[in-house]
Design a protein around this motif. Structure first.
Motif, PDB file in Angstrom:
ATOM      1  N   CYS A 113      -2.919  -6.446 -10.419  1.00 29.15           N
ATOM      2  CA  CYS A 113      -2.115  -4.627  -9.277  1.00 29.15           C
ATOM      3  C   CYS A 113      -1.852  -3.791 -10.562  1.00 29.15           C
ATOM      4  O   CYS A 113      -2.015  -2.643  -9.928  1.00 29.15           O
ATOM      5  CB  CYS A 113      -1.030  -5.355  -9.136  1.00 29.15           C
ATOM      6  SG  CYS A 113       0.083  -4.591  -8.253  1.00 29.15           S
ATOM      7  N   ARG A 138      -5.731   2.922 -11.651  1.00 29.63           N
ATOM      8  CA  ARG A 138      -7.244   3.025 -10.905  1.00 29.63           C
ATOM      9  C   ARG A 138      -6.287   4.233 -10.324  1.00 29.63           C
ATOM     10  O   ARG A 138      -6.987   5.799  -9.892  1.00 29.63           O
ATOM     11  CB  ARG A 138      -8.111   1.954 -10.486  1.00 29.63           C
ATOM     12  CG  ARG A 138      -9.124   2.898 -10.797  1.00 29.63           C
ATOM     13  CD  ARG A 138     -10.039   1.821 -10.249  1.00 29.63           C
ATOM     14  NE  ARG A 138     -10.619   0.224 -10.923  1.00 29.63           N
ATOM     15  CZ  ARG A 138      -9.791  -0.372 -10.342  1.00 29.63           C
ATOM     16  NH1 ARG A 138      -8.802  -0.567  -9.013  1.00 29.63           N
ATOM     17  NH2 ARG A 138      -9.628  -2.296 -10.992  1.00 29.63           N
ATOM     18  N   ASP A 165      -5.218  -2.297 -10.740  1.00 24.00           N
ATOM     19  CA  ASP A 165      -5.911  -1.071  -8.983  1.00 24.00           C
ATOM     20  C   ASP A 165      -4.364   0.071  -9.003  1.00 24.00           C
ATOM     21  O   ASP A 165      -5.212   1.051  -8.800  1.00 24.00           O
ATOM     22  CB  ASP A 165      -5.092  -2.091  -8.076  1.00 24.00           C
ATOM     23  CG  ASP A 165      -6.127  -2.850  -8.014  1.00 24.00           C
ATOM     24  OD1 ASP A 165      -6.974  -3.063  -8.194  1.00 24.00           O
ATOM     25  OD2 ASP A 165      -5.959  -3.863  -7.481  1.00 24.00           O
ATOM     26  N   LYS A 207       1.128  -1.682  -0.030  1.00 22.91           N
ATOM     27  CA  LYS A 207      -0.055   0.346   0.613  1.00 22.91           C
ATOM     28  C   LYS A 207       1.153   1.386  -0.119  1.00 22.91           C
ATOM     29  O   LYS A 207       0.564   2.182  -0.594  1.00 22.91           O
ATOM     30  CB  LYS A 207      -1.008  -0.348   1.287  1.00 22.91           C
ATOM     31  CG  LYS A 207      -1.925   0.745   1.111  1.00 22.91           C
ATOM     32  CD  LYS A 207      -2.518   0.398   2.637  1.00 22.91           C
ATOM     33  CE  LYS A 207      -3.774   1.849   2.852  1.00 22.91           C
ATOM     34  NZ  LYS A 207      -4.349   1.642   4.078  1.00 22.91           N
ATOM     35  N   THR A 253       2.601   1.616  -3.426  1.00 18.35           N
ATOM     36  CA  THR A 253       1.215   1.953  -4.425  1.00 18.35           C
ATOM     37  C   THR A 253       1.390   3.290  -4.557  1.00 18.35           C
ATOM     38  O   THR A 253       1.552   4.004  -5.470  1.00 18.35           O
ATOM     39  CB  THR A 253       0.304   1.498  -4.345  1.00 18.35           C
ATOM     40  OG1 THR A 253       0.780   0.055  -3.754  1.00 18.35           O
ATOM     41  CG2 THR A 253      -0.718   1.503  -5.414  1.00 18.35           C
ATOM     42  N   SER A 288     -10.540   1.312 -15.766  1.00 16.35           N
ATOM     43  CA  SER A 288     -11.929   0.813 -15.306  1.00 16.35           C
ATOM     44  C   SER A 288     -11.764  -0.613 -15.829  1.00 16.35           C
ATOM     45  O   SER A 288     -11.743  -1.594 -14.856  1.00 16.35           O
ATOM     46  CB  SER A 288     -11.968   0.793 -14.283  1.00 16.35           C
ATOM     47  OG  SER A 288     -11.680   2.365 -13.712  1.00 16.35           O
TER      48      SER A 288
END
Length: 591
Positions: free
Chosen positions: A538, A544, A541, A463, A466, A588
């Motif tokens: 991944c 996005r 994600d 997290k 990212t 997405s």
């Protein structure tokens, strides 16, 4: 009349005295009869107990050892006990006649049953004899012989006992030795001392061994199908010649389970037989001293050369299940042996585990580093290795194992950060870390749905990295916009200083620049993410998250413009929030 009556009276008086005499005689005879009956019953029992019938002599001397012989032995045993027990008997004259005959019969019976039992024991030594059938259908039928010898021939009983121990010790030792030799041919070597998490795969030194096919190499770090051995814990032991004929090879824990399954079944049968036949359990331990030492001779060198941590943990779990099986059977004879094996497995496991830990702590970063941001093979090994132990610890909750896994996790954290720092650009470093953390989480999830503390730790790292990557990516394409929003827009929000107010001249180039190339920039970001991240989901994600962050920055820019005098003049150049939202939804949907 008077004379007549007085004469009659005298007669009656004499009759009365006669009746009294007769009554006394009758009572006396009754008492004597009673006494004689008591004497007769005692004498009859004495005669019956002490007499040696000719038929008994014939059976003991000339008869075959069979069921009738067993019954006759019981009668002889009673007579011998009778003679020994009663002091009155010992002083009787009858005993002087009978005692020599009883002694001869005792000696003859002992000699005969000893020969009979020895013949049966010789049968146990014959090759391919089914020992359990011989014990159950033959020996147990004659178990009274052992009771007779215990009571009336202690020395001979000790000889029989010693002969049985010697026979079974040799027979079972030979059986286990032959079985172990056959099993050794089926062993599949999994790991050597050099198969460690932190050792590079490209080693091609003078002394490096030829690598085995990859399917065997993966078993060093991954549990895979090997977990099945726990589910098959109560299956019959392997039959080596069938497996050999099929050219099958097995990891050592499969052979270990088979050997100990055979040991448990043999020990259970032997323990019950010894208790039933000899009436003592201690004889079992004397018999099994041989088989135990045969197994130790095989197992100790195997253990000292075992570098397969997963195999060692599987063996620890197998022993645990075997202890439960023996407990359910209520057979305590292997308790100390299984405890000893368990105690020998743990230090070896700790040693092998610590060598994996040291390989991460002392790893050569330069030789391990590859110019590739995709998951590193060391991290994949670590993930599979850890997942294996998490899986093997689900039902056991072994705190010691959890502590060791935490130590391993700290070591791999340090190593992966050192490897990341070797990439020249910060963005590459973050991509490398994200790829490795994501792969680790995916592997840990396969081991168990919760994954525990270790999985949560890597999720936190994923997290935070990212968020760092999203910033790096946006700065690459929209650096002026981000710089403006972070410095000028934030300052505008926090102070109302007229000298520092934002002008149209400041924001107009930003708006025009964004409007001219935002779609192209998003396409470039998409391509960058697809090539950078090995896990497509991944990557999506992250894309996005990047687009959502971009939308936030752009929204703050439009909010600033609304506050500027004459800012409405830029409205025609502004990209609508709906357009950006539409683009985010479009990307997405791609997965």
């Amino acid at each position: 009349m008077e004379t007549l009556l007085s004469g009659f009276q005298e007669e009656i008086g004499s009759i009365s005295s006669d009746i009294k005499i007769l009554q006394e005689k009758s009572m006396d005879m009754g008492l004597r009869l009673k006494n004689r009956r008591v004497a007769e019953s005692k004498l009859a029992k004495f005669v019956e107990d002490i007499i040696v019938p000719p038929k008994m002599i014939d059976v003991i001397v000339d008869g075959e050892v069979n069921e009738e012989y067993m019954k006759t032995l019981e009668i002889l045993s009673k007579k011998l006990k009778f003679v020994e027990a009663d002091q009155a008997v010992k002083s009787s004259k009858a005993l002087k006649d009978v005692e020599p005959e009883l002694e001869k019969l005792r000696q003859k019976a002992i000699s005969k049953v000893y020969d009979f039992i020895v013949q049966k024991l010789i049968a146990l030594r014959k090759p391919k004899t089914n020992i359990q059938i011989l014990q159950q259908s033959v020996l147990l039928k004659y178990k009274y012989i052992i009771s007779f010898l215990k009571e009336h021939g202690k020395e001979v009983f000790m000889d029989v006992r010693a002969a049985y121990i010697d026979t079974m010790n040799k027979v079972l030792s030979a059986h286990f030795r032959a079985y172990i030799q056959a099993l050794e041919k089926l062993q599949l070597d999994i790991a050597t001392a050099y198969d460690l998490i932190g050792v590079e795969t490209r080693t091609t030194g003078l002394f490096s061994r030829a690598r085995e096919p990859l399917k065997n190499r993966s078993a060093v770090f991954a549990l895979g199908e090997r977990i099945k051995i726990i589910k098959e814990i109560d299956q019959p032991a392997l039959i080596p010649h069938i497996a050999e004929a099929s050219s099958l090879k097995y990891p050592y824990e499969v052979l270990f389970r088979s050997l100990h399954k055979l040991l448990m079944d043999t020990a259970t049968s032997e323990y019950i037989f010894c208790d039933d036949f000899f009436g003592e359990e201690s004889i079992f331990y004397e018999i099994f001293a041989g088989p135990f030492s045969v197994i130790d001779e095989h197992f100790n060198p195997v253990l000292s050369n075992c570098f397969d941590a997963i195999g060692l943990m599987l063996m620890i779990r197998i022993i645990h299940h075997h202890q439960l099986i023996m407990s359910r059977r209520r057979i305590p004879c292997l308790d100390s042996y299984l405890d000893k094996v368990n105690i020998s497995l743990w230090p070896r496991f700790k040693m092998v585990f610590d060598s994996h830990l040291s390989s991460l702590r002392d790893a050569n970063i330069k030789t391990l580093w590859e110019d590739d941001v995709h998951p590193h093979y060391v991290m994949r090994r670590y993930a599979e290795f850890t997942a294996s132990f998490i899986h093997l610890n689900v039902e056991y909750g072994d705190g010691q194992l959890d502590i060791n896994l935490e130590r391993l996790r700290m070591a791999v954290d340090g190593l992966i950060l050192k490897l990341a720092k070797l990439f020249p650009r910060p963005k590459q470093q973050i991509v490398f870390l994200i790829n490795n953390y994501d792969m680790t989480i995916a592997v840990l999830k396969e081991a168990g749905p919760d994954g525990g503390k270790i999985q949560m730790h890597f999720e936190e790292l994923l997290k935070s990295n990212t968020s760092l990557f999203v910033e790096e990516l946006l700065v690459e394409h929209f650096s002026d916009l981000i710089k403006f929003v972070k410095s000028r827009a934030s300052a505008e929000d926090s102070s109302s200083n007229p000298e520092r107010s934002i002008t149209i001249a400041e924001v107009e180039p930003l708006v025009r620049d964004f409007g001219s190339r935002w779609k192209t920039a998003i396409e470039l970001m998409d391509k960058d993410i697809i090539t950078s991240f090995s896990n497509f989901l991944c990557g999506m994600d992250i894309l996005r998250a990047a687009l959502t962050q971009l939308l936030l920055y752009y929204t703050r820019l439009t909010d600033c413009i609304k506050k500027i005098d004459g800012g409405s003049a830029l409205n025609r150049d502004l990209v609508s929030i709906q357009s950006i939202m539409y683009e985010i939804r479009k990307y997405s949907k791609t997965f």
